[in-house]
Write a protein that holds these residues in place. Structure first.
Motif, PDB file in Angstrom:
ATOM      1  N   ASP A 172       0.782  -1.074  -0.017  1.00 25.85           N
ATOM      2  CA  ASP A 172       0.250   0.011  -0.025  1.00 25.85           C
ATOM      3  C   ASP A 172       0.966   1.146   0.058  1.00 25.85           C
ATOM      4  N   LEU A 173       1.954   1.386   0.795  1.00 27.33           N
ATOM      5  CA  LEU A 173       2.821   2.340   0.837  1.00 27.33           C
ATOM      6  C   LEU A 173       3.490   2.874  -0.380  1.00 27.33           C
ATOM      7  N   VAL A 174       4.125   1.520  -1.280  1.00 30.68           N
ATOM      8  CA  VAL A 174       4.759   1.601  -2.365  1.00 30.68           C
ATOM      9  C   VAL A 174       3.879   2.263  -3.365  1.00 30.68           C
ATOM     10  N   ASN A 175       2.397   1.605  -3.681  1.00 29.56           N
ATOM     11  CA  ASN A 175       1.411   2.051  -4.477  1.00 29.56           C
ATOM     12  C   ASN A 175       1.209   3.569  -4.382  1.00 29.56           C
ATOM     13  N   ALA A 176       1.055   4.230  -3.127  1.00 31.97           N
ATOM     14  CA  ALA A 176       0.709   5.362  -3.078  1.00 31.97           C
ATOM     15  C   ALA A 176       1.375   6.404  -3.915  1.00 31.97           C
ATOM     16  N   PRO A 177       0.831   7.273  -4.470  1.00 28.74           N
ATOM     17  CA  PRO A 177       1.468   8.195  -5.415  1.00 28.74           C
ATOM     18  C   PRO A 177       1.992   9.497  -4.415  1.00 28.74           C
ATOM     19  N   PHE A 178       3.174  10.295  -5.173  1.00 26.91           N
ATOM     20  CA  PHE A 178       3.761  11.212  -4.295  1.00 26.91           C
ATOM     21  C   PHE A 178       2.734  12.181  -3.635  1.00 26.91           C
ATOM     22  N   VAL A 254      10.520   9.496  -1.384  1.00 28.85           N
ATOM     23  CA  VAL A 254       9.107   9.082  -1.805  1.00 28.85           C
ATOM     24  C   VAL A 254       8.780   9.696  -3.321  1.00 28.85           C
ATOM     25  N   PHE A 255       9.829  10.042  -3.873  1.00 30.42           N
ATOM     26  CA  PHE A 255       9.756  10.437  -5.385  1.00 30.42           C
ATOM     27  C   PHE A 255      11.245  10.956  -5.799  1.00 30.42           C
ATOM     28  N   ASP A 256      11.649  10.230  -6.867  1.00 38.97           N
ATOM     29  CA  ASP A 256      13.041  10.446  -7.189  1.00 38.97           C
ATOM     30  C   ASP A 256      12.909  11.216  -8.941  1.00 38.97           C
ATOM     31  N   LYS A 273       7.503   6.782  -7.693  1.00 38.35           N
ATOM     32  CA  LYS A 273       7.069   6.842  -6.430  1.00 38.35           C
ATOM     33  C   LYS A 273       7.315   5.637  -5.605  1.00 38.35           C
ATOM     34  N   CYS A 274       8.015   4.323  -6.466  1.00 38.32           N
ATOM     35  CA  CYS A 274       8.321   3.189  -5.499  1.00 38.32           C
ATOM     36  C   CYS A 274       9.778   3.148  -4.808  1.00 38.32           C
ATOM     37  N   ASP A 275      10.282   4.502  -5.132  1.00 33.90           N
ATOM     38  CA  ASP A 275      11.884   4.570  -4.401  1.00 33.90           C
ATOM     39  C   ASP A 275      11.830   4.782  -3.130  1.00 33.90           C
ATOM     40  N   MET A 276      10.616   4.437  -2.464  1.00 38.31           N
ATOM     41  CA  MET A 276      10.733   4.382  -0.854  1.00 38.31           C
ATOM     42  C   MET A 276      10.342   2.933  -0.483  1.00 38.31           C
ATOM     43  N   LEU A 296      11.804 -10.272  19.890  1.00 35.72           N
ATOM     44  CA  LEU A 296      13.096  -9.498  19.091  1.00 35.72           C
ATOM     45  C   LEU A 296      12.746  -8.016  19.501  1.00 35.72           C
ATOM     46  N   HIS A 297      14.179  -7.421  19.906  1.00 40.34           N
ATOM     47  CA  HIS A 297      14.366  -5.950  19.953  1.00 40.34           C
ATOM     48  C   HIS A 297      14.835  -5.450  18.549  1.00 40.34           C
ATOM     49  N   VAL A 298      14.093  -5.044  17.681  1.00 41.74           N
ATOM     50  CA  VAL A 298      14.428  -4.629  16.415  1.00 41.74           C
ATOM     51  C   VAL A 298      13.906  -2.990  16.356  1.00 41.74           C
ATOM     52  N   ILE A 299      14.758  -2.164  15.559  1.00 39.15           N
ATOM     53  CA  ILE A 299      14.779  -0.877  15.246  1.00 39.15           C
ATOM     54  C   ILE A 299      14.877  -0.553  13.957  1.00 39.15           C
ATOM     55  N   GLY A 300      13.924   0.503  13.433  1.00 38.14           N
ATOM     56  CA  GLY A 300      13.848   0.512  11.885  1.00 38.14           C
ATOM     57  C   GLY A 300      14.144   2.054  11.932  1.00 38.14           C
ATOM     58  N   LEU A 301      14.905   2.531  10.823  1.00 41.64           N
ATOM     59  CA  LEU A 301      15.367   3.884  10.716  1.00 41.64           C
ATOM     60  C   LEU A 301      15.028   4.093   9.076  1.00 41.64           C
ATOM     61  N   VAL A 302      14.137   4.968   9.031  1.00 40.07           N
ATOM     62  CA  VAL A 302      13.641   5.602   7.563  1.00 40.07           C
ATOM     63  C   VAL A 302      14.053   7.034   7.450  1.00 40.07           C
ATOM     64  N   PRO A 303      15.120   7.478   6.916  1.00 40.26           N
ATOM     65  CA  PRO A 303      15.228   8.578   6.037  1.00 40.26           C
ATOM     66  C   PRO A 303      14.367   8.918   4.926  1.00 40.26           C
ATOM     67  N   ALA A 304      13.546  10.413   4.795  1.00 39.06           N
ATOM     68  CA  ALA A 304      12.761  10.081   3.804  1.00 39.06           C
ATOM     69  C   ALA A 304      12.563  11.511   3.230  1.00 39.06           C
ATOM     70  N   THR A 305      12.599  11.723   1.933  1.00 39.39           N
ATOM     71  CA  THR A 305      12.504  12.928   1.210  1.00 39.39           C
ATOM     72  C   THR A 305      12.179  12.653  -0.250  1.00 39.39           C
ATOM     73  N   ASP A 306      11.922  13.750  -0.796  1.00 38.82           N
ATOM     74  CA  ASP A 306      11.945  13.648  -2.273  1.00 38.82           C
ATOM     75  C   ASP A 306      13.122  14.042  -2.959  1.00 38.82           C
ATOM     76  N   ASN A 307      13.454  13.775  -4.128  1.00 38.69           N
ATOM     77  CA  ASN A 307      14.560  14.507  -4.855  1.00 38.69           C
ATOM     78  C   ASN A 307      14.213  15.114  -5.993  1.00 38.69           C
ATOM     79  N   ARG A 308      14.202  16.499  -5.931  1.00 42.60           N
ATOM     80  CA  ARG A 308      13.656  17.409  -7.077  1.00 42.60           C
ATOM     81  C   ARG A 308      14.839  18.410  -7.463  1.00 42.60           C
TER      82      ARG A 308
END
Length: 483
Positions: A172-178, A254-256, A273-276, A296-308
């Protein structure tokens, strides 16, 4: 109505059922033929003898389907064949407008029902989208899959559903448009997933990212009117069996457009739009682990931006100072994913992690090397860890192709004016990208996954469908659970 996966100890009569039969079977076991007349039994036997992949008997009030398990050289490949049978079955159920189906495995092993259910469930995915007509918004007819028998537990069925919900979330996240999922909205979606599944989320805004001097993330964001985000997801149950956390790092572009090194279109920028997808996969894995209460102890890190390419966009020739303090000469602004990942990988060191895995749609070179059939992997975690990852890849059929990080590849990213450059050479571009990331992973074992080819498909491919596939969610869940 959302799709639900359930378990039942016994098979009721008069319900639509798919029977999994032993490989090479021509004669039906009694358990699969209790309500079939002699002529129908003969028909099914003849179809199986003719190597039919899916045999259907229409009782008008319900259907019976028969699938013979494939004769394959490994249990992993047998399971994958059953997933693909699940896709074929979904097409038949959809045509019959079936709402509920039971699955019974009559093989000696009795474990194939989960694989068939997995393929069927994944095939039933449909992105809700934004169409306004009622017909397009209608739910898929299938809303309940029931796995029967004593050889599969209700707990195993519930766990599988939790994993597949994580895949659906990533899709769902990947299919969502920018314009529906910029960096801030993406971070909000990750926080919402945490609220639902039970993990904690912290979102760093532009001011905090600037305070941390994340030079890669800030540079990529310079051409955008939208601010970047840096999302930290943490799942830490009280009974976690690992003292030091496993850290997952996901690329969140989120968009490149390629920035000033503009991508061509069509066939390149169009689906960016799939670049995330790496960030989406990290979210899906955290969701599945928390839903299933895996210790399990698990941490997720997600840096996010578009590239324009607008405004004060960074340009080829710029020199960036990264979060780690290393300097990077920018030779191409379309090699932006490694810049934001580098800041996140350096940030991961603060957790003193047991292992760090990054996931990214990083290079066309990886896509050309292995195609949509596999994922590229490399890293410093050692042979045992990479073998465990490959084994998980075989079990989930998200297979790993390992590439080397030989020291000679460091020459590909040498710079005359900075510590390294961000481009590498035309040859082995996926490896030089990995070599770039390696410079930011000092102090912990690390694996890099390049999912550029399988993350987003422009044509349907069995149970992976079309569009976002959620690739690496099932792989990483299986891998982490096995550690």
């Amino acid at each position: 109505m959302p799709l639900h996966l359930a378990h039942a100890a016994d098979l009721p009569t008069g319900v639509t059922t798919v029977f999994i039969l032993p490989a090479g079977t021509h004669n039906l076991p009694d358990a699969a033929a209790t309500d079939l007349p002699k002529e129908a039994r003969q028909y099914v036997s003849d179809q199986l003898a003719a190597d039919a992949k899916l045999v259907t008997v229409n009782h008008f009030s319900h259907h019976h389907y028969f699938v013979a398990a494939a004769a394959k050289p490994s249990a992993d490949l047998v399971a994958e064949a059953l997933r693909r049978h699940g896709h074929q079955l979904h097409n038949a159920l959809k045509a019959a407008k079936t709402q509920e189906v039971y699955i019974q495995d009559l093989t000696e092993e009795g474990s194939g029902a989960l694989a068939l259910a997995e393929g069927l469930y994944l095939s039933a995915y449909k992105f809700a989208g934004y169409k306004t007509d009622a017909k397009s918004k209608a739910d898929s007819a299938l809303n309940r899959i029931v796995v029967t028998g004593s050889q599969v537990t209700a707990e195993a069925v519930q766990e599988l559903e939790g994993v597949l919900q994580g895949v659906f979330l990533a899709r769902d996240l990947v299919n969502a448009p920018f314009n529906k999922l910029n960096a801030t909205q993406f971070a909000d979606q990750m926080a919402a997933a945490g609220e639902e599944a039970g993990f904690h989320t912290e979102i760093l805004d532009l001011v905090r990212i600037e305070a941390l001097r994340m030079g890669g993330l800030l540079a990529v964001n310079m051409g955008s009117p939208e601010p970047p985000t840096f999302t930290i997801m943490e799942y830490k149950p009280e009974n976690a069996r690992n003292e030091k956390p496993y850290v997952l790092v996901g690329k969140g572009v989120v968009f490149d457009t390629g920035g000033l090194s503009l991508k061509p279109t069509p066939n390149s920028m169009d689906m960016m739009k799939c670049d995330m997808a790496g960030g989406a996969a990290v979210t899906g894995v955290l969701y599945a682990l928390a839903k299933n209460k895996i210790p399990l102890h698990v941490i997720g890190l997600v840096p996010a931006t578009d590239n324009r390419p607008g405004g004060m966009a960074f340009v080829p020739g710029d020199v960036l100072t990264m979060y780690s303090g290393l300097t990077v000469e920018v030779l191409n602004t379309d090699a932006e994913g490694r810049l934001i990942l580098a800041d996140a990988l350096a940030f991961a060191k603060k957790y003193h992690p047991e292992l760090v895995v990054d996931i990214a749609t990083l290079t066309g070179a990886a896509a050309r090397a292995v195609g949509k059939e596999g994922l590229v992997a490399m890293g410093t975690a050692g042979d045992e860890r990479l073998l465990q990852l490959k084994q998980a890849g075989n079990r989930t059929h998200e297979r790993i192709v390992e590439f080397p990080l030989w020291e000679e590849y460091a020459d590909h990213i040498k710079s005359d004016i900075a510590d390294i450059n961000n481009l590498g050479k035309a040859e082995a571009g996926h490896v030089s990208a990995g070599k770039f990331l390696e410079r930011f992973t000092e102090g912990y074992p690390w694996i890099h996954l390049d999912i550029a080819a399988p993350a987003y498909l422009t044509a349907p491919d069995s149970y992976r469908g079309k569009g976002g596939t959620g690739t690496s969610v099932r792989l990483l869940y299986d891998f982490l659970k096995s550690l």
